[in-house]
Enzyme design. Structure first.
Site, PDB file in Angstrom:
ATOM      1  N   ALA A  65       0.816  -0.992   0.162  1.00  0.00           N
ATOM      2  CA  ALA A  65      -0.334  -0.172   0.242  1.00  0.00           C
ATOM      3  C   ALA A  65       0.606   1.385   0.068  1.00  0.00           C
ATOM      4  O   ALA A  65       2.102   1.080   0.177  1.00  0.00           O
ATOM      5  CB  ALA A  65      -0.832  -0.324   1.271  1.00  0.00           C
ATOM      6  N   GLY A 108       0.511  -4.999   0.801  1.00  0.00           N
ATOM      7  CA  GLY A 108      -0.291  -4.822   0.488  1.00  0.00           C
ATOM      8  C   GLY A 108      -0.550  -6.361  -1.391  1.00  0.00           C
ATOM      9  O   GLY A 108      -1.678  -6.935  -1.390  1.00  0.00           O
ATOM     10  N   GLU A 111      -0.959  -9.283  -0.992  1.00  0.00           N
ATOM     11  CA  GLU A 111      -2.131  -9.895  -0.164  1.00  0.00           C
ATOM     12  C   GLU A 111      -2.851  -9.319  -1.386  1.00  0.00           C
ATOM     13  O   GLU A 111      -4.157 -10.613  -1.092  1.00  0.00           O
ATOM     14  CB  GLU A 111      -2.470  -8.355   1.016  1.00  0.00           C
ATOM     15  CG  GLU A 111      -1.424  -8.456   2.026  1.00  0.00           C
ATOM     16  CD  GLU A 111      -2.314  -7.185   3.063  1.00  0.00           C
ATOM     17  OE1 GLU A 111      -1.896  -6.553   2.902  1.00  0.00           O
ATOM     18  OE2 GLU A 111      -3.263  -7.658   4.255  1.00  0.00           O
ATOM     19  N   GLU A 131       4.964  -4.748   6.688  1.00  0.00           N
ATOM     20  CA  GLU A 131       4.548  -4.154   7.754  1.00  0.00           C
ATOM     21  C   GLU A 131       4.423  -3.678   9.078  1.00  0.00           C
ATOM     22  O   GLU A 131       4.655  -2.479   9.346  1.00  0.00           O
ATOM     23  CB  GLU A 131       2.280  -4.141   7.657  1.00  0.00           C
ATOM     24  CG  GLU A 131       2.079  -3.864   6.399  1.00  0.00           C
ATOM     25  CD  GLU A 131       1.767  -5.169   5.298  1.00  0.00           C
ATOM     26  OE1 GLU A 131       2.764  -5.808   5.634  1.00  0.00           O
ATOM     27  OE2 GLU A 131       1.381  -5.121   4.658  1.00  0.00           O
TER      28      GLU A 131
HETATM   29  N1  CAA Z   1       4.441   3.343  -1.051  1.00  0.00           N
HETATM   30  C1  CAA Z   1       5.411   4.617  -1.222  1.00  0.00           C
HETATM   31  N2  CAA Z   1       5.808   4.588  -2.273  1.00  0.00           N
HETATM   32  C2  CAA Z   1       6.543   3.245  -2.418  1.00  0.00           C
HETATM   33  C3  CAA Z   1       6.381   2.563  -1.655  1.00  0.00           C
HETATM   34  C4  CAA Z   1       5.715   2.421  -0.565  1.00  0.00           C
HETATM   35  N3  CAA Z   1       4.952   1.231  -0.533  1.00  0.00           N
HETATM   36  N4  CAA Z   1       7.540   1.012  -1.898  1.00  0.00           N
HETATM   37  C5  CAA Z   1       8.381   1.758  -2.462  1.00  0.00           C
HETATM   38  N5  CAA Z   1       7.855   3.203  -2.925  1.00  0.00           N
HETATM   39  C6  CAA Z   1       8.732   4.170  -3.590  1.00  0.00           C
HETATM   40  C7  CAA Z   1       9.645   4.173  -2.560  1.00  0.00           C
HETATM   41  O1  CAA Z   1       9.370   5.211  -1.388  1.00  0.00           O
HETATM   42  C8  CAA Z   1      10.766   5.275  -3.490  1.00  0.00           C
HETATM   43  O2  CAA Z   1      10.488   6.400  -4.354  1.00  0.00           O
HETATM   44  P1  CAA Z   1      11.319   7.578  -4.427  1.00  0.00           P
HETATM   45  O3  CAA Z   1      12.773   7.234  -6.165  1.00  0.00           O
HETATM   46  O4  CAA Z   1      10.614   8.935  -4.175  1.00  0.00           O
HETATM   47  O5  CAA Z   1      12.064   8.109  -3.155  1.00  0.00           O
HETATM   48  C9  CAA Z   1      10.635   4.170  -4.541  1.00  0.00           C
HETATM   49  O6  CAA Z   1       9.595   4.300  -4.818  1.00  0.00           O
HETATM   50  C10 CAA Z   1      11.548   3.470  -5.350  1.00  0.00           C
HETATM   51  O7  CAA Z   1      11.466   2.267  -3.608  1.00  0.00           O
HETATM   52  P2  CAA Z   1      13.231   2.236  -3.284  1.00  0.00           P
HETATM   53  O8  CAA Z   1      13.812   3.812  -4.031  1.00  0.00           O
HETATM   54  O9  CAA Z   1      12.741   2.600  -1.930  1.00  0.00           O
HETATM   55  O10 CAA Z   1      13.833   1.256  -3.809  1.00  0.00           O
HETATM   56  P3  CAA Z   1      14.567  -0.339  -3.348  1.00  0.00           P
HETATM   57  O11 CAA Z   1      15.155  -0.857  -4.596  1.00  0.00           O
HETATM   58  O12 CAA Z   1      15.462   0.559  -2.458  1.00  0.00           O
HETATM   59  O13 CAA Z   1      13.464  -0.423  -2.269  1.00  0.00           O
HETATM   60  C11 CAA Z   1      11.710  -1.797  -1.731  1.00  0.00           C
HETATM   61  C12 CAA Z   1      12.785  -2.024  -2.261  1.00  0.00           C
HETATM   62  C13 CAA Z   1      12.564  -2.634   0.111  1.00  0.00           C
HETATM   63  C14 CAA Z   1      10.495  -2.385  -1.688  1.00  0.00           C
HETATM   64  C15 CAA Z   1      11.610  -0.457  -0.823  1.00  0.00           C
HETATM   65  O14 CAA Z   1      10.959   0.699  -1.362  1.00  0.00           O
HETATM   66  C16 CAA Z   1      10.689  -0.759   0.031  1.00  0.00           C
HETATM   67  O15 CAA Z   1      10.782  -1.067   1.338  1.00  0.00           O
HETATM   68  N6  CAA Z   1       9.407  -0.424   0.266  1.00  0.00           N
HETATM   69  C17 CAA Z   1       8.901  -0.723   1.344  1.00  0.00           C
HETATM   70  C18 CAA Z   1       7.688  -1.598   1.024  1.00  0.00           C
HETATM   71  C19 CAA Z   1       6.829  -1.831   2.727  1.00  0.00           C
HETATM   72  O16 CAA Z   1       6.919  -1.627   3.920  1.00  0.00           O
HETATM   73  N7  CAA Z   1       5.430  -2.359   1.741  1.00  0.00           N
HETATM   74  C20 CAA Z   1       4.106  -2.189   2.897  1.00  0.00           C
HETATM   75  C21 CAA Z   1       3.493  -0.912   3.162  1.00  0.00           C
HETATM   76  S1  CAA Z   1       2.320  -0.683   3.682  1.00  0.00           S
HETATM   77  C22 CAA Z   1       0.906  -2.268   3.655  1.00  0.00           C
HETATM   78  O17 CAA Z   1       0.984  -2.753   2.626  1.00  0.00           O
HETATM   79  C23 CAA Z   1      -0.724  -2.075   4.101  1.00  0.00           C
HETATM   80  C24 CAA Z   1      -1.444  -2.913   3.622  1.00  0.00           C
HETATM   81  O18 CAA Z   1      -1.358  -3.673   4.342  1.00  0.00           O
HETATM   82  C25 CAA Z   1      -2.763  -2.711   3.107  1.00  0.00           C
END
Ligand code: CAA
Length: 257
Positions: A65, A108, A111, A131
């Site tokens: 998400a 998400g 999911e 998460e």
């Molecule tokens: N939401 C918003 N933006 C996101 C994102 C997310 N879930 N995942 C990645 N992005 C964005 C980053 O902020 C980044 O944006 P910028 O270039 O503007 O900085 C871009 O995508 C590229 O990401 P990274 O630079 O972080 O890429 P990476 O290769 O270094 O890392 C990753 C990849 C390990 C997937 C890392 O991006 C990450 O940890 N993302 C978040 C994953 C996460 O926590 N997901 C759970 C979300 S909560 C949820 O899903 C709740 C639910 O149950 C409904």
């Protein structure tokens, strides 16, 4: 309808939905989920489409998400907008939904994959529920569908550590039906969708519904529902066609009635 964050490619009898927000790794904002829900509702109503593939393309499925959309929300706001309630057209889709997963399939995104009926994993796929690292837990079914799919201990591991598992482990845990080279995952999913599209649609719908029931009811209720659907199918033309075609040693042609 024109979409901003997804591509929808109908190619009857199948259709393919591609998440298309590459700059943020296909982060699933409410707008993305609304578009996926809208597309699926339209495809559910379209008799020409009998199975759907959903993918994020060759590099990433979805990194979860949209954290930017959630970071400063209050509990009351989250409750009132019911962020994950908007996912119900996906979990409620009535035709076969096949996920072709490459790269990150997190939060998400994972999911969403778990709401599908079949998961074709590219060898680059990485599944996880990170998460916990954000101070939350999954909110679109992860804590419920993971243990039902992969068992308690794998579910606890991904949920509590926030770590990722690769495609091969996902396959071993029953989280993926197949592992294929990443560049082939969409084509393999589409081929499977075409196979399913040849099956009798009413039986396919009731088979999907019956298997889903196994996760929601007692065994006795599930068996009773299965039996009702089994008997009901004898009212369809496709049952007559299917059984006659078998006896006449030819391939059945199904019309969905
Ligand atoms: N939401 C918003 N933006 C996101 C994102 C997310 N879930 N995942 C990645 N992005 C964005 C980053 O902020 C980044 O944006 P910028 O270039 O503007 O900085 C871009 O995508 C590229 O990401 P990274 O630079 O972080 O890429 P990476 O290769 O270094 O890392 C990753 C990849 C390990 C997937 C890392 O991006 C990450 O940890 N993302 C978040 C994953 C996460 O926590 N997901 C759970 C979300 S909560 C949820 O899903 C709740 C639910 O149950 C409904």
């Amino acid at each position: 309808m024109a979409y901003e964050y997804i591509k929808v490619e109908p190619d009857p009898p199948i259709a393919t939905i591609t998440l298309d927000r590459p700059k943020v790794l296909n982060a699933l904002s409410p707008a993305v989920i609304a578009e996926v829900g809208q597309a699926l509702s339209e495809l559910d109503a379209d008799d020409a489409v009998r199975a759907v593939v959903i993918t994020g393309g060759p590099k990433v499925f979805a990194a979860g998400a949209d954290i930017g959309d959630m970071a400063e929300r209050s509990a009351a706001e989250q409750l009132n907008r019911d962020q994950t309630g908007a996912w119900s057209p996906i979990s409620g889709f009535k035709k076969p939904l096949i996920a072709a997963v490459n790269g990150y399939c997190l939060g998400g995104g994972c999911e969403l994959a778990l709401m599908c009926d079949v998961i074709i994993a590219g060898d680059s796929a990485r599944f996880g529920q990170p998460e916990i690292n954000l101070g939350i837990i999954p909110g679109a079914g992860g804590t419920q569908r993971w243990p039902r799919t992969a068992g308690k201990f794998a579910a606890m591991e991904v949920m509590l550590t926030g770590g990722m598992i690769g495609a091969r482990r996902a396959y071993e845990l029953g989280l993926a039906n197949k592992v294929v080279p990443a560049e082939m995952s969409v084509a393999v999913a589409q081929r499977m969708a075409r196979q399913l599209a040849e099956k009798p649609p009413v039986a396919v719908r009731l088979a999907k519904e019956s298997v889903q029931k196994a996760f929601e009811t007692s065994l006795a209720e599930g068996l009773a529902a299965e039996r009702r659907s089994f008997y009901f199918l004898f009212s369809t033309d496709d049952q007559k066609e299917g059984m006659r075609a078998f006896l006449e040693k030819r391939k059945g042609v199904f019309k969905g009635r």
